[in-house]
Design an enzyme around this catalytic site. Structure first.
Site, short mmCIF file in Angstrom:
data_model
loop_
_atom_site.label_atom_id
_atom_site.label_comp_id
_atom_site.label_asym_id
_atom_site.label_seq_id
_atom_site.Cartn_x
_atom_site.Cartn_y
_atom_site.Cartn_z
N GLY A 1 0.85 -1.19 0.00
CA GLY A 1 0.00 0.00 0.00
C GLY A 1 0.88 1.24 0.00
O GLY A 1 2.07 1.17 -0.33
N THR B 1 -5.23 1.17 0.60
CA THR B 1 -4.90 2.43 -0.07
C THR B 1 -5.70 2.61 -1.36
O THR B 1 -6.21 3.69 -1.64
CB THR B 1 -3.39 2.47 -0.39
OG1 THR B 1 -2.65 2.28 0.82
CG2 THR B 1 -3.00 3.79 -1.02
N GLY C 1 -9.27 11.57 0.65
CA GLY C 1 -8.03 12.22 0.28
C GLY C 1 -6.98 12.23 1.36
O GLY C 1 -6.99 11.42 2.28
N GLU D 1 -13.63 17.57 5.72
CA GLU D 1 -14.19 16.36 6.32
C GLU D 1 -14.42 16.59 7.80
O GLU D 1 -13.92 17.56 8.38
CB GLU D 1 -13.26 15.17 6.07
CG GLU D 1 -13.11 14.89 4.58
CD GLU D 1 -12.43 13.57 4.27
OE1 GLU D 1 -11.93 12.92 5.19
OE2 GLU D 1 -12.40 13.22 3.09
N HIS E 1 -16.74 3.48 10.28
CA HIS E 1 -17.17 4.54 9.37
C HIS E 1 -18.68 4.57 9.39
O HIS E 1 -19.33 3.54 9.25
CB HIS E 1 -16.65 4.30 7.95
CG HIS E 1 -16.71 5.54 7.12
ND1 HIS E 1 -17.88 6.08 6.69
CD2 HIS E 1 -15.74 6.37 6.69
CE1 HIS E 1 -17.62 7.19 6.01
NE2 HIS E 1 -16.32 7.38 5.99
N ARG F 1 -16.52 11.18 13.55
CA ARG F 1 -17.06 9.89 13.10
C ARG F 1 -17.62 9.03 14.22
O ARG F 1 -18.63 8.37 14.04
CB ARG F 1 -15.94 9.09 12.42
CG ARG F 1 -15.69 9.56 11.06
CD ARG F 1 -14.69 8.70 10.36
NE ARG F 1 -14.44 9.34 9.08
CZ ARG F 1 -13.48 9.00 8.26
NH1 ARG F 1 -12.65 8.02 8.58
NH2 ARG F 1 -13.33 9.60 7.12
N HIS G 1 -13.72 0.34 9.93
CA HIS G 1 -13.04 1.08 8.87
C HIS G 1 -11.54 1.21 9.08
O HIS G 1 -10.76 1.03 8.15
CB HIS G 1 -13.68 2.48 8.82
CG HIS G 1 -13.20 3.35 7.72
ND1 HIS G 1 -13.21 2.97 6.41
CD2 HIS G 1 -12.67 4.61 7.74
CE1 HIS G 1 -12.74 3.95 5.65
NE2 HIS G 1 -12.39 4.94 6.44
N ARG H 1 -8.97 8.58 14.97
CA ARG H 1 -8.23 9.17 13.85
C ARG H 1 -9.01 10.31 13.23
O ARG H 1 -10.20 10.18 12.93
CB ARG H 1 -8.00 8.09 12.79
CG ARG H 1 -7.38 8.60 11.53
CD ARG H 1 -7.41 7.55 10.43
NE ARG H 1 -8.75 7.32 9.95
CZ ARG H 1 -9.10 7.29 8.67
NH1 ARG H 1 -8.19 7.46 7.74
NH2 ARG H 1 -10.33 7.05 8.31
N SER I 1 -4.57 9.31 7.65
CA SER I 1 -3.84 8.03 7.61
C SER I 1 -2.97 7.88 6.37
O SER I 1 -1.86 7.33 6.45
CB SER I 1 -4.79 6.85 7.73
OG SER I 1 -5.97 7.08 7.02
#
Ligand SMILES: Cc1cc2nc3c(=O)[nH]c(=O)nc-3n(C[C@H](O)[C@H](O)[C@H](O)COP(=O)(O)OP(=O)(O)OC[C@H]3O[C@@H](n4cnc5c(N)ncnc54)[C@H](O)[C@@H]3O)c2cc1C
Length: 542
Positions: free
Chosen positions: A12, A41, A47, A118, A241, A287, A348, A383, A388
């Protein structure tokens, strides 16, 4: 035996970036369990978060990351990643990555990057390639790897276990000297040796019944490192997620948070917006809060899913900004410009992992861990979206620089070939598929978004029994990729439960109804799990 200077397990963003940086300094093997492109990935949509505009600042990105991490991030690590991020993103562009740019041209003739917003970000700072950023990252990195001499690629090769001097019965400090690897096509187990090995094996979404992750995400790196005696940390923090497409035939299709960044709202089946009552940021809340609110609405109403609505935006905007999501949903009969989208939460991202320092070094000499497999202190208890891919870029660079500056001594021990003893072909494959399903269902029912002590203990007992059964099977029958992955998801399930049981509070992604608030004595405290010296010796002897 195959001998290299560097072994990279995983292809990845973390593994490929490391390969590109290290290849001028020695012979590199990339071992990857399917084809090169099959990695988490590849599926990233939203993004890469990085500060690229004067209206944004490192301090703001750091503050947003710390806020999301709920008191568990290591601030110096966060600052390093945020401050080094723009340079690493530029290198990705130099490798050939094409980010989406704005339509308008500035006075000096430049078209700035289009920046997405986001949940949890105070600014627009997410660089993206429309809504299929990961696909473009992989295209660029794979093309660059193809142009790079010194790199040997082993597709369809699945690493089984790390080889350490301790397991080989050597005295003195323990050290990683390679890995045993199953060639899926021939069924042979090969020995790879090198003074330095990089774990870049990604996360473990497949531990759960519902996940946005592809099939490769079975936590192999965490399980291998744990079996080699390396500490593993903060595994209780699985990010769910909130919005995975709910459709019987749609396997793990994520509906990006970027839709909510562009105004999409969450609704129940009667069309009522329920996030206003849950958080001041409503549908753009962090999230964990959104996933919990959806879970609670589903449990309260008995509904099998909730709805995401972006139909108030003009269709041409939706189709241009989210071509991949638009097209995929349409294949399942949902026109997102006209219909609400049925969604459910799904596992997720793994915030915890193999403990690694600011240069990706683990406690075991010769072993590095970078990307989702690692726990560096960047994410803490939760996160921040789009941090990430950035983490993968920054730590791959730092690990490569460290490996170049401080090379390990050559491997000077004799490594025996893999010995499969009396193992025979299995005539009971059903045991494997049954146990796969049982672990994933058990983790979903008892160890997912909302936990209780009773559910955790119940899950612990079940996983323990399953692990015993798998252990027996592992020694009796010839290994296959399915069996290796089963053994790893069972191991990782146990680590998640153990970490969750260690933390007597609710923080970030870990929510336990028996202790629903934060306990300040647990702020800044990681949960850590590792083999005891006795267990390490037992494993070394088997
Ligand atoms: C649907 C989806 C959307 C996402 N969107 C975003 C986003 O917009 N922004 C963001 O920052 N993050 C996003 N993420 C998270 C992000 O994609 C991952 O955290 C990141 O790609 C991990 O990179 P990695 O290199 O560590 O691991 P991966 O990309 O998962 O690569 C792991 C590699 O290891 C290999 N491997 C695993 N085990 C073995 C083994 N035993 N032997 C050999 N090879 C092995 C795999 O085959 C694979 O090649 C998303 C994730 C998903 C699933």
């Amino acid at each position: 035996m195959k001998q290299f200077d560097y072994i990279i397990i995983g292809s990845g963003i973390a593994g490929l970036t490391f390969a590109l940086k290290i290849a001028p300094h020695g012979r590199v093997a990339i071992i990857t369990k399917k084809n090169l492109a099959e990695a988490n990935t590849q599926y990233a949509q939203g993004g890469i978060a990085a500060v690229t505009k004067p209206t944004d600042s490192f301090d703001l990105h750091v503050a947003d990351t710390l806020r999301a991490g709920a008191g568990l991030c290591k601030e110096e690590i966060v600052r390093t990643v945020v401050e080094e991020g723009p340079a690493r993103v530029q290198e990705l562009v130099d490798f050939g990555m094409e980010f989406t740019r704005e339509e308008t041209i500035s006075a000096d003739g430049e078209r700035f990057y289009s920046l997405g917003k986001e949940g949890g970000h105070s600014k627009r700072r997410v660089l993206h390639a429309k809504d299929a950023t990961g696909r473009e990252v992989m295209r660029a990195l794979l093309a660059a790897v193809e142009r790079t001499p010194n790199v040997s690629v082993f597709e369809d090769h699945i690493a089984i276990d790390l080889i350490t001097t301790h397991k080989l019965g050597q005295d003195g400090g323990d050290r990683c000297v390679g890995a045993y690897v199953l060639d899926r096509n021939t069924g042979d187990v090969e020995t790879f040796s090198a003074p330095q090995t990089l774990l870049a094996t990604g996360g473990c979404g497949k531990v759960y019944l519902y996940t946005t992750n592809p099939d490769i995400a079975t936590g192999d790196g965490v399980a291998m490192a744990y079996r080699a005696g390396v500490p593993v940390s903060n595994m209780e923090f699985t990010q769910f997620h909130p919005t995975c497409l709910y459709h019987p035939k749609a396997k793990s299709f994520l509906v990006s948070e970027a839709l909510r960044g562009e105004g999409a709202v969450l609704k129940d089946l009667n069309g009522r917006e329920f996030m206003d009552a849950a958080h001041p940021l409503a549908s753009l809340a962090p999230r964990d809060i959104v996933a919990r609110a959806i879970d609670s609405e589903m449990k309260r109403t008995g509904a099998e899913h909730m709805l995401l609505d972006i139909t108030h935006k003009p269709a041409p905007f939706i189709i241009d900004r989210f071509p991949n999501i638009y097209r995929t949903c349409l294949e399942f009969g949902v026109d997102i410009s006209k219909d609400t989208i049925p969604i459910v939460p799904a596992a997720h991202y793994q915030c915890g992992g193999v403990v690694a320092d600011e240069d990706g070094q683990t406690e075991l000499a010769g072993l590095m861990a970078v990307g989702e497999v690692a726990c560096t202190g960047l994410h803490g208890a939760n996160r921040l979206a789009s941090n990430s891919l950035l983490e993968g870029l920054v730590f791959a660079h730092r690990a490569a620089m460290k490996a170049i500056k401080e090379p390990q001594l050559p491997v000077d021990v004799e490594i025996p070939a893999w010995h499969s003893g009396d193992a025979e072909d299995s005539d009971e494959r059903v045991v494997i598929s049954h146990n796969w399903d049982e672990i994933r269902r058990c983790m979903w029912d008892y160890v997912s978004i909302v936990r209780t002590n009773k559910r955790l203990l119940r899950a612990h007992k079940r996983v323990e029994n399953l692990r015993e059964e798998i252990r027996q099977y592992y020694w009796d029958f010839k290994i296959t990729a399915d069996l290796l992955e089963l053994r790893n998801i069972a191991q990782v399930a146990e680590l998640i439960i153990n970490c969750a049981l260690q933390r007597p509070e609710s923080r970030g992604l870990h929510f336990n109804m028996d202790c629903p608030s934060q306990d300040e004595t647990w702020a800044k405290r990681d949960t850590v799990t590792r083999l005891s010296p006795r267990e390490k010796t037992e494993i070394g002897n088997t």
